[in-house]
Design a protein around this motif. Sequence first.
Motif, PDB file in Angstrom:
ATOM      1  N   SER A 234       0.849  -1.202   0.000  1.00  0.00           N
ATOM      2  CA  SER A 234       0.000   0.000   0.000  1.00  0.00           C
ATOM      3  C   SER A 234       0.881   1.247   0.000  1.00  0.00           C
ATOM      4  CB  SER A 234      -0.917   0.001   1.218  1.00  0.00           C
ATOM      5  OG  SER A 234      -0.161  -0.136   2.419  1.00  0.00           O
ATOM      6  N   PRO A 235       1.557   1.539  -1.107  1.00  0.00           N
ATOM      7  CA  PRO A 235       2.524   2.655  -1.154  1.00  0.00           C
ATOM      8  C   PRO A 235       1.902   4.019  -0.902  1.00  0.00           C
ATOM      9  CG  PRO A 235       2.097   1.776  -3.350  1.00  0.00           C
ATOM     10  CD  PRO A 235       1.495   0.822  -2.383  1.00  0.00           C
ATOM     11  N   SER A 236       0.626   4.177  -1.207  1.00  0.00           N
ATOM     12  CA  SER A 236      -0.013   5.478  -1.004  1.00  0.00           C
ATOM     13  C   SER A 236      -0.438   5.691   0.441  1.00  0.00           C
ATOM     14  CB  SER A 236      -1.243   5.605  -1.922  1.00  0.00           C
ATOM     15  OG  SER A 236      -2.192   4.601  -1.619  1.00  0.00           O
ATOM     16  N   GLU A 237      -0.481   4.618   1.221  1.00  0.00           N
ATOM     17  CA  GLU A 237      -0.961   4.715   2.607  1.00  0.00           C
ATOM     18  C   GLU A 237       0.163   4.726   3.631  1.00  0.00           C
ATOM     19  OE1 GLU A 237      -3.773   1.633   3.300  1.00  0.00           O
ATOM     20  OE2 GLU A 237      -4.986   2.091   1.538  1.00  0.00           O
ATOM     21  N   THR A 238       1.214   3.971   3.374  1.00  0.00           N
ATOM     22  CA  THR A 238       2.305   3.834   4.349  1.00  0.00           C
ATOM     23  C   THR A 238       3.623   4.233   3.706  1.00  0.00           C
ATOM     24  OG1 THR A 238       1.134   1.973   5.361  1.00  0.00           O
ATOM     25  CG2 THR A 238       3.445   2.281   5.973  1.00  0.00           C
ATOM     26  N   THR A 239       4.276   5.244   4.281  1.00  0.00           N
ATOM     27  CA  THR A 239       5.560   5.705   3.754  1.00  0.00           C
ATOM     28  C   THR A 239       6.619   5.668   4.850  1.00  0.00           C
ATOM     29  OG1 THR A 239       5.015   8.011   4.272  1.00  0.00           O
ATOM     30  CG2 THR A 239       4.458   7.204   2.056  1.00  0.00           C
ATOM     31  N   TYR A 240       7.869   5.573   4.423  1.00  0.00           N
ATOM     32  CA  TYR A 240       9.002   5.552   5.332  1.00  0.00           C
ATOM     33  C   TYR A 240       9.962   6.670   4.927  1.00  0.00           C
ATOM     34  CZ  TYR A 240       7.140   0.880   6.224  1.00  0.00           C
ATOM     35  OH  TYR A 240       6.310  -0.172   6.524  1.00  0.00           O
ATOM     36  N   ALA A 241      10.064   7.694   5.770  1.00  0.00           N
ATOM     37  CA  ALA A 241      10.934   8.831   5.462  1.00  0.00           C
ATOM     38  C   ALA A 241      12.393   8.398   5.494  1.00  0.00           C
ATOM     39  CB  ALA A 241      10.699   9.957   6.459  1.00  0.00           C
ATOM     40  N   PRO A 242      13.170   8.751   4.484  1.00  0.00           N
ATOM     41  CA  PRO A 242      14.580   8.317   4.429  1.00  0.00           C
ATOM     42  C   PRO A 242      15.465   9.001   5.461  1.00  0.00           C
ATOM     43  CG  PRO A 242      14.085   9.778   2.603  1.00  0.00           C
ATOM     44  CD  PRO A 242      12.783   9.496   3.269  1.00  0.00           C
ATOM     45  N   ASP A 243      14.958  10.047   6.111  1.00  0.00           N
ATOM     46  CA  ASP A 243      15.743  10.717   7.149  1.00  0.00           C
ATOM     47  C   ASP A 243      14.993  10.733   8.475  1.00  0.00           C
ATOM     48  OD1 ASP A 243      13.730  12.404   6.360  1.00  0.00           O
ATOM     49  OD2 ASP A 243      14.991  14.220   6.272  1.00  0.00           O
ATOM     50  N   SER A 244      14.163   9.722   8.724  1.00  0.00           N
ATOM     51  CA  SER A 244      13.392   9.643   9.955  1.00  0.00           C
ATOM     52  C   SER A 244      14.310   9.484  11.170  1.00  0.00           C
ATOM     53  CB  SER A 244      12.417   8.469   9.896  1.00  0.00           C
ATOM     54  OG  SER A 244      11.807   8.250  11.150  1.00  0.00           O
ATOM     55  N   SER A 245      13.962  10.139  12.234  1.00  0.00           N
ATOM     56  CA  SER A 245      14.743  10.000  13.467  1.00  0.00           C
ATOM     57  C   SER A 245      14.368   8.742  14.240  1.00  0.00           C
ATOM     58  CB  SER A 245      14.538  11.223  14.367  1.00  0.00           C
ATOM     59  OG  SER A 245      13.162  11.341  14.727  1.00  0.00           O
ATOM     60  N   SER A 246      13.270   8.089  13.861  1.00  0.00           N
ATOM     61  CA  SER A 246      12.848   6.854  14.547  1.00  0.00           C
ATOM     62  C   SER A 246      12.168   5.920  13.542  1.00  0.00           C
ATOM     63  CB  SER A 246      11.903   7.169  15.709  1.00  0.00           C
ATOM     64  OG  SER A 246      10.778   7.911  15.244  1.00  0.00           O
ATOM     65  N   ALA A 247      12.912   5.500  12.554  1.00  0.00           N
ATOM     66  CA  ALA A 247      12.381   4.590  11.540  1.00  0.00           C
ATOM     67  C   ALA A 247      12.129   3.221  12.169  1.00  0.00           C
ATOM     68  CB  ALA A 247      13.358   4.470  10.376  1.00  0.00           C
ATOM     69  N   PRO A 248      10.931   2.659  12.018  1.00  0.00           N
ATOM     70  CA  PRO A 248      10.610   1.377  12.665  1.00  0.00           C
ATOM     71  C   PRO A 248      11.104   0.182  11.858  1.00  0.00           C
ATOM     72  CG  PRO A 248       8.684   2.210  11.516  1.00  0.00           C
ATOM     73  CD  PRO A 248       9.758   3.246  11.328  1.00  0.00           C
TER      74      PRO A 248
END
Length: 413
Positions: A140-154
């Motif tokens: 579901s690419p339009s619903e869930t994204t992962y920021a490439p510079d997230s400070s807390s990537a899960p």
Amino acid sequence: MRTIRLLQTLLGLATTAPLTTANIVSFSPSSSHPDLTYSITVPETTTQENAGPIYLQIRAPATMQWVALGQGTRMAGSNIFVVYAASSTELTLSPRLGLGHIEPEYTQLAHASLLPSSNITDGIMTANIACTNCLSSWSSPSETTYAPDSSSAPFIWAYHSGDSLNTTSVTSPIVIHTEMGSTTVDLRAAQFSAPSTTTTTTTNNTDFNPFALPSTNSTTTTTTTTTPQPSSASKTHSLLITHAVMMSLAFTLLYPLAALPIPLGLTYNIPKTHAPLQLFTTILTLVGLGTGVYLADETATFKHAHPIIGIILVGVLVLFQPLAGYLQHRHWKREAAKSVFGYMHRWVGRGAIVLGMVNGGLGFWFAGGVGSPKVSVAGVVVYSVVAGVVFLGLFDGGVHVPRAGKGKGWEFD
């Protein structure tokens, strides 16, 4: 003049020389396997454009049957990279979709590949992975994204210790994890500048490997919070033991105890002995089935042969066998003779006992194999010996046909 030109040339080389370092964020979540390490690095061009590749590395002992890293806070909806041995020196990468409490499924939606440097060397599996569409969920690419510079990537992680799969199949079944957990990673510390001579096209090329840069700077994060969930693992192990004990007792002792007197020619009263014992065993089997279904649901392993056979087998024992036995008993009370229901009850019952014992053997393999932390060699030996004796008793004990008067309630094969 020559000196000036030489200086200009040197300055030009300095400004165009490739940067040979990369910031790599790593974490080692397992206290029992400190050499299990996951690493992530992200090109700055990916962060700037919010599109492009990210790179992941999984290093694990070759004693692990499979090892996985996933993007997300839980299995449902996560992008999962499963790695296992293809041979003694090569690896297989199987990108899978986390679908909740079922086994993750291989997906072709992932644009991920193993880099050429991935291999098994000196007892260590090293998987270097490039993924060009990991900034969002594959499903579901339009619903869930992962920021490439997230400070807390899960991220989630898991592994299973056991014999190597040694397969190149990306859809190979995987069994219950030995340990699992979750973590968050500060990707701001994982940014790296690709060499200035490296274009975006080059970073998308599967030959580019930031983990192989001569002076790669690997930094282990101290802010990563890992949750290995020991209580959950302990609960799973306890239920696994409970399930194994109940089903082993049912199929190698109690069901045979109710069935063996007949082929052995022993005196046996059906209503007073056989039926109550089988009723008790069936209840025990249903409880064992309940623990098995719970384990399969928790570990997403419903697709494997062991739970499938178990569910079908218990269904036959609970629904068909009592009905066939009751109809034979009624016929015997009227005719003092065997009916088709008696033959069906006899041979379906014997077949179910044998299949149950075989499925128990599959269960040992399913739990990790002989000698694994969850399967003792002594337990398997005892189970095998008892199962062999029961098999001989059922099919090599001779057929005795004692008779009783009409309506006496004595029924033998």
